[in-house]
Design a protein around this motif. Structure first.
Motif, PDB file in Angstrom:
ATOM      1  N   VAL A  12       0.834  -1.199   0.000  1.00  0.00           N
ATOM      2  CA  VAL A  12       0.000   0.000   0.000  1.00  0.00           C
ATOM      3  C   VAL A  12       0.872   1.253   0.000  1.00  0.00           C
ATOM      4  CG1 VAL A  12      -0.340   0.085   2.509  1.00  0.00           C
ATOM      5  CG2 VAL A  12      -2.056   1.077   1.000  1.00  0.00           C
ATOM      6  N   GLY A  13       1.954   1.234   0.756  1.00  0.00           N
ATOM      7  CA  GLY A  13       2.859   2.384   0.786  1.00  0.00           C
ATOM      8  C   GLY A  13       3.544   2.619  -0.536  1.00  0.00           C
ATOM      9  N   GLU A  14       4.005   1.536  -1.168  1.00  0.00           N
ATOM     10  CA  GLU A  14       4.663   1.662  -2.465  1.00  0.00           C
ATOM     11  C   GLU A  14       3.696   2.151  -3.542  1.00  0.00           C
ATOM     12  OE1 GLU A  14       7.938  -1.949  -1.903  1.00  0.00           O
ATOM     13  OE2 GLU A  14       5.927  -2.398  -2.674  1.00  0.00           O
ATOM     14  N   ALA A  15       2.479   1.609  -3.535  1.00  0.00           N
ATOM     15  CA  ALA A  15       1.478   2.032  -4.520  1.00  0.00           C
ATOM     16  C   ALA A  15       1.107   3.492  -4.308  1.00  0.00           C
ATOM     17  CB  ALA A  15       0.240   1.142  -4.424  1.00  0.00           C
ATOM     18  N   ALA A  16       0.924   3.880  -3.056  1.00  0.00           N
ATOM     19  CA  ALA A  16       0.573   5.271  -2.755  1.00  0.00           C
ATOM     20  C   ALA A  16       1.671   6.207  -3.242  1.00  0.00           C
ATOM     21  CB  ALA A  16       0.344   5.441  -1.259  1.00  0.00           C
ATOM     22  N   GLU A  17       2.909   5.858  -2.975  1.00  0.00           N
ATOM     23  CA  GLU A  17       4.027   6.694  -3.415  1.00  0.00           C
ATOM     24  C   GLU A  17       4.088   6.764  -4.933  1.00  0.00           C
ATOM     25  OE1 GLU A  17       8.901   6.816  -3.104  1.00  0.00           O
ATOM     26  OE2 GLU A  17       7.773   5.721  -1.589  1.00  0.00           O
ATOM     27  N   ARG A  18       3.880   5.653  -5.594  1.00  0.00           N
ATOM     28  CA  ARG A  18       3.961   5.600  -7.055  1.00  0.00           C
ATOM     29  C   ARG A  18       2.952   6.542  -7.705  1.00  0.00           C
ATOM     30  NH1 ARG A  18       5.394   0.931 -10.247  1.00  0.00           N
ATOM     31  NH2 ARG A  18       7.005   0.777  -8.662  1.00  0.00           N
ATOM     32  N   VAL A  19       1.750   6.639  -7.129  1.00  0.00           N
ATOM     33  CA  VAL A  19       0.705   7.477  -7.752  1.00  0.00           C
ATOM     34  C   VAL A  19       0.567   8.847  -7.100  1.00  0.00           C
ATOM     35  CG1 VAL A  19      -0.588   5.501  -8.631  1.00  0.00           C
ATOM     36  CG2 VAL A  19      -1.175   6.445  -6.401  1.00  0.00           C
ATOM     37  N   GLY A  20       1.347   9.105  -6.061  1.00  0.00           N
ATOM     38  CA  GLY A  20       1.326  10.431  -5.448  1.00  0.00           C
ATOM     39  C   GLY A  20       0.188  10.655  -4.470  1.00  0.00           C
ATOM     40  N   LEU A  21      -0.231   9.598  -3.803  1.00  0.00           N
ATOM     41  CA  LEU A  21      -1.275   9.703  -2.778  1.00  0.00           C
ATOM     42  C   LEU A  21      -0.690   9.314  -1.429  1.00  0.00           C
ATOM     43  CD1 LEU A  21      -4.187   7.809  -4.588  1.00  0.00           C
ATOM     44  CD2 LEU A  21      -3.964  10.281  -4.315  1.00  0.00           C
ATOM     45  N   THR A  22      -1.387   9.684  -0.375  1.00  0.00           N
ATOM     46  CA  THR A  22      -1.020   9.155   0.939  1.00  0.00           C
ATOM     47  C   THR A  22      -1.644   7.770   1.068  1.00  0.00           C
ATOM     48  OG1 THR A  22      -2.989  10.028   2.054  1.00  0.00           O
ATOM     49  CG2 THR A  22      -1.048  11.493   1.927  1.00  0.00           C
ATOM     50  N   THR A  23      -1.118   6.975   1.987  1.00  0.00           N
ATOM     51  CA  THR A  23      -1.727   5.658   2.195  1.00  0.00           C
ATOM     52  C   THR A  23      -3.155   5.810   2.711  1.00  0.00           C
ATOM     53  OG1 THR A  23      -0.751   5.524   4.408  1.00  0.00           O
ATOM     54  CG2 THR A  23       0.473   4.486   2.602  1.00  0.00           C
ATOM     55  N   TYR A  24      -3.390   6.847   3.501  1.00  0.00           N
ATOM     56  CA  TYR A  24      -4.745   7.110   4.000  1.00  0.00           C
ATOM     57  C   TYR A  24      -5.699   7.350   2.828  1.00  0.00           C
ATOM     58  CZ  TYR A  24      -8.693   9.498   6.094  1.00  0.00           C
ATOM     59  OH  TYR A  24      -9.963   9.854   6.450  1.00  0.00           O
ATOM     60  N   THR A  25      -5.292   8.192   1.877  1.00  0.00           N
ATOM     61  CA  THR A  25      -6.144   8.512   0.730  1.00  0.00           C
ATOM     62  C   THR A  25      -6.362   7.276  -0.128  1.00  0.00           C
ATOM     63  OG1 THR A  25      -5.382  10.798   0.727  1.00  0.00           O
ATOM     64  CG2 THR A  25      -6.396   9.993  -1.298  1.00  0.00           C
ATOM     65  N   LEU A  26      -5.316   6.492  -0.311  1.00  0.00           N
ATOM     66  CA  LEU A  26      -5.450   5.273  -1.102  1.00  0.00           C
ATOM     67  C   LEU A  26      -6.465   4.332  -0.463  1.00  0.00           C
ATOM     68  CD1 LEU A  26      -3.226   3.854  -3.442  1.00  0.00           C
ATOM     69  CD2 LEU A  26      -3.540   2.238  -1.614  1.00  0.00           C
ATOM     70  N   ARG A  27      -6.401   4.163   0.832  1.00  0.00           N
ATOM     71  CA  ARG A  27      -7.381   3.306   1.530  1.00  0.00           C
ATOM     72  C   ARG A  27      -8.786   3.908   1.440  1.00  0.00           C
ATOM     73  NH1 ARG A  27      -2.946   2.750   5.533  1.00  0.00           N
ATOM     74  NH2 ARG A  27      -2.109   0.652   5.273  1.00  0.00           N
ATOM     75  N   TRP A  28      -8.865   5.245   1.517  1.00  0.00           N
ATOM     76  CA  TRP A  28     -10.157   5.921   1.407  1.00  0.00           C
ATOM     77  C   TRP A  28     -10.762   5.666   0.029  1.00  0.00           C
ATOM     78  CZ3 TRP A  28     -12.139   9.882  -1.658  1.00  0.00           C
ATOM     79  CH2 TRP A  28     -13.360  10.415  -1.237  1.00  0.00           C
ATOM     80  N   TYR A  29      -9.935   5.726  -1.026  1.00  0.00           N
ATOM     81  CA  TYR A  29     -10.417   5.420  -2.378  1.00  0.00           C
ATOM     82  C   TYR A  29     -11.035   4.026  -2.407  1.00  0.00           C
ATOM     83  CZ  TYR A  29      -8.418   9.316  -5.141  1.00  0.00           C
ATOM     84  OH  TYR A  29      -8.149  10.528  -5.705  1.00  0.00           O
ATOM     85  N   GLU A  30     -10.394   3.096  -1.752  1.00  0.00           N
ATOM     86  CA  GLU A  30     -10.899   1.724  -1.716  1.00  0.00           C
ATOM     87  C   GLU A  30     -12.223   1.661  -0.944  1.00  0.00           C
ATOM     88  OE1 GLU A  30      -9.335  -2.750  -0.576  1.00  0.00           O
ATOM     89  OE2 GLU A  30      -7.888  -1.100  -0.641  1.00  0.00           O
ATOM     90  N   GLN A  31     -12.282   2.331   0.202  1.00  0.00           N
ATOM     91  CA  GLN A  31     -13.509   2.342   1.009  1.00  0.00           C
ATOM     92  C   GLN A  31     -14.675   2.987   0.266  1.00  0.00           C
ATOM     93  OE1 GLN A  31     -12.251   4.432   4.496  1.00  0.00           O
ATOM     94  NE2 GLN A  31     -11.191   2.676   5.371  1.00  0.00           N
TER      95      GLN A  31
END
Length: 131
Positions: A12-31
């Motif tokens: 999740v951290g690597e994916a968030a960094e790759r796309v320029g999001l925080t891990t929190y935002t990435l999880r929020w997108y999923e939720q």
């Protein structure tokens, strides 16, 4: 979905960094249903594939161009339904494109006003320096 290999997947951290999001935002997108459930490794940790990252890149561009989350959610729902929704997806993007173009025109007008004010201040500064 259990992803048994760590090759070609990101945390999740690597994916968030790759796309320029925080891990929190990435999880929020999923939720929010913007991202389909992400595969997990044998320990239950999220593992993002290249396809997941490509999808996230698209979502970040849509958001950056001002697409409302409700429209992003609608697009995600349509995409999951398959090819029968191609026309609806195109129409959604065409409507968003029109909004982006209108916003670009507004920004162009705003930029011209800023340029005018900058030029006016430069001229005023030149007059003050010459005094």
């Amino acid at each position: 979905m259990d992803i048994s290999t760590r090759q070609d997947t990101l945390t999740v951290g690597e994916a968030a960094e790759r796309v320029g999001l925080t891990t929190y935002t990435l999880r929020w997108y999923e939720q929010e249903g913007l991202v389909a459930p992400v595969g997990r490794d044998s320990a239950g940790r999220r593992r993002y594939t290249t396809g997941d990252v490509d999808w996230l890149f698209l979502l970040t561009r849509l958001r950056r161009t001002g697409m409302p989350v409700r429209d992003m959610r609608r697009y995600a729902e349509l995409a999951r339904q398959g090819d029968s929704t191609l026309g609806a997806r195109r129409a959604l993007f065409e409507a968003h494109r029109a909004r982006v173009l209108a916003r670009m025109a507004e920004l162009g007008e705003d930029l011209r006003v800023l340029d005018h004010k900058i030029d006016a201040y430069r001229r005023a500064e030149g007059r003050c320096e010459g005094s």
